[in-house]
Design a protein around this motif. Structure first.
Motif, short mmCIF file in Angstrom:
data_model
loop_
_atom_site.label_atom_id
_atom_site.label_comp_id
_atom_site.label_asym_id
_atom_site.label_seq_id
_atom_site.Cartn_x
_atom_site.Cartn_y
_atom_site.Cartn_z
N ARG A 148 0.85 -1.22 -0.01
CA ARG A 148 0.03 0.07 0.17
C ARG A 148 0.88 1.48 -0.11
NH1 ARG A 148 -5.02 1.60 2.32
NH2 ARG A 148 -5.50 3.60 1.07
N PHE A 149 1.87 1.28 0.92
CA PHE A 149 2.92 2.36 0.95
C PHE A 149 3.50 2.63 -0.55
CE2 PHE A 149 7.32 3.82 1.93
CZ PHE A 149 7.13 5.19 2.10
N ALA A 150 3.90 1.28 -1.03
CA ALA A 150 4.57 1.71 -2.47
C ALA A 150 3.52 2.35 -3.46
CB ALA A 150 4.89 -0.03 -2.85
N ASP A 151 2.24 1.80 -3.40
CA ASP A 151 1.56 2.27 -4.43
C ASP A 151 1.29 3.84 -4.31
OD1 ASP A 151 0.95 -0.14 -5.52
OD2 ASP A 151 -0.85 -0.58 -4.49
N LEU A 152 1.09 4.24 -3.09
CA LEU A 152 0.91 5.58 -2.69
C LEU A 152 2.23 6.46 -3.03
CD1 LEU A 152 -0.84 5.16 0.68
CD2 LEU A 152 -1.72 6.20 -1.20
N ALA A 153 3.36 6.04 -2.79
CA ALA A 153 4.64 6.58 -3.10
C ALA A 153 4.69 6.69 -4.48
CB ALA A 153 5.90 5.89 -2.36
N ILE A 154 4.40 6.03 -5.32
CA ILE A 154 4.57 5.92 -6.59
C ILE A 154 3.55 7.08 -7.11
CG2 ILE A 154 4.00 4.90 -8.83
CD1 ILE A 154 5.23 2.20 -7.45
N HIS A 193 2.19 9.62 -5.86
CA HIS A 193 2.63 10.95 -5.42
C HIS A 193 4.28 11.27 -5.77
CE1 HIS A 193 -0.65 11.85 -2.47
NE2 HIS A 193 -0.81 10.61 -2.34
N GLY A 194 4.40 10.73 -6.57
CA GLY A 194 5.88 10.88 -7.39
C GLY A 194 6.95 10.67 -6.45
N LEU A 195 7.03 10.09 -5.38
CA LEU A 195 7.93 9.98 -4.42
C LEU A 195 8.86 8.87 -4.70
CD1 LEU A 195 6.04 10.95 -1.17
CD2 LEU A 195 7.56 12.28 -2.43
N ALA A 196 8.55 7.68 -5.86
CA ALA A 196 9.23 6.75 -6.26
C ALA A 196 9.04 6.49 -7.69
CB ALA A 196 8.88 5.42 -5.58
N PRO A 197 9.89 6.19 -8.44
CA PRO A 197 9.84 5.79 -10.05
C PRO A 197 8.63 5.08 -10.41
CG PRO A 197 11.84 5.60 -9.41
CD PRO A 197 11.31 5.63 -7.90
N GLU A 198 7.92 5.41 -11.61
CA GLU A 198 6.66 4.81 -11.75
C GLU A 198 6.66 3.43 -12.08
OE1 GLU A 198 4.64 6.46 -14.97
OE2 GLU A 198 4.63 8.61 -14.20
N ASP A 199 8.09 3.05 -12.60
CA ASP A 199 8.14 1.50 -12.71
C ASP A 199 8.99 0.74 -11.47
OD1 ASP A 199 10.66 2.80 -12.65
OD2 ASP A 199 11.46 1.63 -14.57
N SER A 200 8.78 1.29 -10.21
CA SER A 200 9.18 0.72 -9.17
C SER A 200 8.56 -0.70 -8.85
CB SER A 200 9.14 1.62 -7.89
OG SER A 200 9.97 2.78 -8.10
N ARG A 201 9.45 -1.63 -8.33
CA ARG A 201 8.34 -2.79 -7.83
C ARG A 201 9.51 -3.46 -6.81
NH1 ARG A 201 8.64 -7.53 -12.27
NH2 ARG A 201 8.10 -8.71 -10.35
N LEU A 202 8.81 -3.85 -5.77
CA LEU A 202 9.57 -4.64 -4.59
C LEU A 202 10.13 -5.96 -5.07
CD1 LEU A 202 6.97 -3.73 -1.93
CD2 LEU A 202 9.26 -2.71 -2.02
N GLU A 203 11.18 -6.08 -4.77
CA GLU A 203 11.86 -7.46 -5.40
C GLU A 203 12.53 -8.16 -4.14
OE1 GLU A 203 12.31 -8.71 -8.20
OE2 GLU A 203 11.98 -6.99 -9.70
#
Length: 273
Positions: free
Chosen positions: A252-258, A260-270
């Motif tokens: 949920r945090f990752a989705d929100l961060a992306i 809001h532009g606080l992480a790159p759009e192509d970010s993913r948790l590995e």
């Protein structure tokens, strides 16, 4: 290659970056016993993230937001620093009501908490304050900003004031989402060969959790906090296992961060394992 505790590391030594705050001591207390060949450096979370990005560390306990920002990194253990309610050591204090905040000072030791505060203010009040730094050795009351995010050991002591509000950001996140919040995870740089590292890192955590009384006793004197407060913090406020609910909160945090532009759009948790 150096082999220890079932871990294969290319190079002379496994270089580990560990967090200096009380909240991470159960994870690192027994690391030298579990990984005696490792070179362990203790520093602030933000500096550890920079060190991992720069190749100074093979694995480091870095802010969860940085696992989204750094390309190719992998989470290598289910040992983490998280909370499922009040965390006590991550706070935002304000001299004005939340919806009136125009300036926000962010603790330079933090990146995840800074992102969390910005997300909560935008989502709940529709505001994007101008940002200022709060130096690593500065106290909240020294900042002229309308609100200040402060983390770690100094957030557990007196914060000055008076303030219009004091938010425990772990509690605010839980009340808003119903989910735990994950602040930091063991993360490996892209080129590091760290197969099997999850086992010793998990073992170090388990051994550390069996030593909470010793950690609290020692930390009480170091931090000028009551021993009972230290043990309650470590035992009751923090969760050191990355379980299914923690992963939900992380996603949920990752989705929100992306968003809001606080992480790159192509970010993913590995995850390595």
């Amino acid at each position: 290659a150096v082999r220890g505790a079932g871990v294969a590391i290319v190079g002379e030594k496994l270089r580990i970056g560990a967090v200096r705050y009380l909240n991470s001591k159960p994870l690192i207390e027994c690391l030298p016993d579990v990984l005696p060949e490792a070179e362990i450096t203790v520093d602030y979370p933000s500096r550890l993230a920079d060190g991992l990005a720069g190749g100074r560390f093979d694995v480091a306990l870095i802010p969860s937001i940085e696992t989204l920002r750094l390309p190719g990194v992998r989470v290598v253990s289910d040992a983490c620093v998280s909370c499922d309610g009040p965390v006590r050591s991550v706070k935002m204090v304000g001299r004005v009501a939340p919806r009136k905040i125009a300036t926000l000072a962010l603790d330079e030791g933090s990146r995840t908490s800074a992102a969390l505060a910005r997300i909560l203010l935008k989502e709940r009040f529709g505001i994007e304050p101008s940002l200022q730094p709060l130096g690593l050795e500065s106290m909240a009351e020294e900042s002229p900003a309308d609100a200040v995010v402060v983390i770690g050991d100094r957030a557990m002591g007196p914060l000055g004031g008076p303030y219009e509000f004091v938010w425990d950001l772990g509690d605010e996140w839980r009340a808003w989402t119903g989910l735990p919040f994950v602040f930091a995870m063991w993360t490996a740089r892209p080129a590091a060969e760290v197969a099997g590292l999850g086992l010793p890192l998990g073992s170090a955590r388990d051994r550390g959790l069996a030593r909470l009384s010793q950690i609290a006793r020692r930390s009480s004197a170091e931090l000028d906090l009551a021993e009972a407060e230290c043990i309650e913090y470590l035992r009751d406020a923090l969760v050191f296992h990355l379980g299914p609910r923690q992963r939900q909160g992380l996603e949920r945090f990752a989705d929100l961060a992306i968003g809001h532009g606080l992480a790159p759009e192509d970010s993913r948790l590995e995850f390595a394992d």
